[in-house]
Each structure stands twice: as C-alpha cells, then as structure tokens.
Design an enzyme around this catalytic site. Structure first.
Site, PDB file in Angstrom:
ATOM      1  N   LYS A   1      -1.992   0.153  -3.403  1.00 56.80           N
ATOM      2  CA  LYS A   1      -3.530   0.253  -2.954  1.00 56.80           C
ATOM      3  C   LYS A   1      -3.989   1.381  -3.970  1.00 56.80           C
ATOM      4  O   LYS A   1      -5.239   1.266  -4.218  1.00 56.80           O
ATOM      5  CB  LYS A   1      -3.705   0.694  -1.523  1.00 56.80           C
TER       6      LYS A   1
ATOM      7  N   ASP B   1       0.957 -19.204  -4.555  1.00 56.51           N
ATOM      8  CA  ASP B   1       1.366 -17.737  -4.121  1.00 56.51           C
ATOM      9  C   ASP B   1       1.196 -17.016  -5.089  1.00 56.51           C
ATOM     10  O   ASP B   1       1.919 -16.933  -6.151  1.00 56.51           O
ATOM     11  CB  ASP B   1       2.918 -18.341  -3.741  1.00 56.51           C
TER      12      ASP B   1
ATOM     13  N   TYR C   1       3.044   0.571   0.056  1.00 47.57           N
ATOM     14  CA  TYR C   1       1.768  -0.207   0.163  1.00 47.57           C
ATOM     15  C   TYR C   1       1.037   0.770  -0.214  1.00 47.57           C
ATOM     16  O   TYR C   1      -0.256   0.483  -0.901  1.00 47.57           O
ATOM     17  CB  TYR C   1       1.693  -0.266   1.643  1.00 47.57           C
TER      18      TYR C   1
END
Length: 256
Positions: free
Chosen positions: A156, A55, A152
């Site tokens: 990125k 993970d 998010y």
C-alpha cells in the site's frame, strides 16, 4: 457525467464506490476476477455499463484487463481498487511472484501503464502504509521471513509511491492516493472500527466531482480531507526505482 473504470469492483469498497457513482449519474465499468463474480456484480449493480473479467494476479491477466478496458473506449477516471488484505499467507503466482505484491503493487502499475491515459487516477492505499518501509531491495520477499501484515502495508506504500510518481511524470493527469479507513469488509474483517459509510466516498469524489479540492495531483486523502503520507511515498528516487522494478518484472514500460 464522467466515465469511470474501477478495478476489483465486484464486491466491497469497489462495488460501493461504483454504486455511489451510478447514483450520481456517472457511467461505471466494473471489474471482476471471473465470470461468476461478474454475474454477481451485475446482479448487484445492473446499471453498470459493462464488467471486464480477468485476474490481476498474473502479468498476462493484468495486460488482458487493460486491453479490454481500452477496447471500451476512453475513460475519464480509473480507480485502482483491486487488492488482497493483510492476513495473507505466502503464495507465489504462476509468474513466481508473491501474490500480495503481484495483485496490490504490480497490477496497479501494469494497468496504469497500459490503460489509455485518463484525466484522473486514484490509488487506494491504507492507513497501514504510514508505518511501512518500501523494502525495494527485497520487494519479492526472497530474503525476509514472510509477514502478511508487513507485505500488505508495504504494497500500500508502493501504491502511494506510484500515485505520486505518476503525478510527477504526467502533469496532465490528476493522480492521487487515499486511505479508506479500516472498515468491516471481507478484507478488513468484522472487527474493523472505521465508518463503513465513509470508506467509499473519497475515491468517488476524487474520480468524478468538480470540487476545487479535487483539482490537485500528488496528494493523499482520508475521508475527503488532505492528509500527510508516509515520507517514503514522496521520495522521487524511491518512486523512480519502484517504476524501474515494475518495468523489469512485467516487461511493461511506463509511457512518458
């Protein structure tokens, strides 16, 4: 024939890129979060050389994945694909980190630092990074009200920054970033408008082809073509600061 490791490749674009690379007669090692996903991935792609299980959400998990990859021997390329999407609520990992940052930004850094250096490194960014701010002063979202879309997008942007930092620091490695387009994967959602048939091709192309257009480093791509990245991604001061932050949080030093 190249040997490629792809993080987050039990489903979605990671698995699609793996399938394409196998069709092109390359050797691919997959990565799954748990044993059940690993079984599903091997069922989908029995030609895979192996599946690494772990993970990336935790620092210890990312370190263990890197150790498993290194135990399998040297790779020609690593595709940093593991990520969660833009609709995530605020959740802290067992390390006390926002999980979007931990998975999308920090794990890519840890795997980069600890996996034996390949010839090529490919980082999946997103079209959403173009309008993001790096927000390195509050990278852990302690001062701001949580916004999953913004978290998010900036993660990125961090991935592109990391790609370009590596390109600058490791001149013997081709390190590039790309956006796959907003496509209808589980992450992208059913209404995503971009071409699913194109979404996995650029990362496979950058990882394994001998096309002269891939003989570059520190570049950004979309659908097999060069594209301008967010100017913040190209800022070496911001890049170095991101590296220092990731080093401090993870306890993992990026090799010279």
């Amino acid at each position: 024939m190249s040997r490629i490791f792809i993080s987050g490749s039990s489903t979605g674009l990671g698995l699609m890129a793996a399938e394409l690379l196998v069709q092109q007669r390359h050797k691919v090692v997959l990565h799954a979060r748990n044993a059940r996903r690993a079984e599903d991935a091997l069922r989908e792609l029995p030609q895979a050389e192996a599946v690494v299980v772990g993970d990336v959400e935790t620092i210890a998990g990312a370190k263990d994945i890197a150790a498993q990859v290194n135990a399998l021997g040297r790779f020609d390329a690593v595709i940093h694909n593991a990520a969660v999407g833009y609709r995530e609520g605020h959740r802290l990992t067992s390390d006390g980190l926002p999980h979007v940052f931990a998975i999308n930004t920090l794990s890519a850094y840890i795997l980069t630092a600890l996996i034996e250096r390949p010839k090529r490194l490919i980082y999946l960014s997103s079209g959403m990074h173009h309008h993001a701010q790096a927000n390195l002063d509050d990278i852990l979202w302690r001062k701001r009200r949580w916004n999953g879309s913004d978290a998010y997008a900036e993660s990125k942007l961090h991935d592109a920054m990391l790609a370009f930092a590596i390109a600058r620091r490791w001149p013997d490695v081709r390190a590039n970033a790309l956006e796959p387009g907003w496509v209808p994967t589980k992450m992208g959602g059913p209404g995503a408008p971009d071409d699913m048939d194109q979404a996995h091709r650029t990362q496979a192309w950058l990882a394994a082809t001998e096309d002269s257009k891939t003989d570059v480093s520190g570049k950004y791509f979309y659908h097999l073509k060069r594209m301008a990245a967010n100017p913040q991604a190209l800022d070496s001061t911001l890049q170095d600061r991101l590296i220092r932050i990731c080093e401090e949080i993870s306890g993992v030093v990026l090799p010279e």
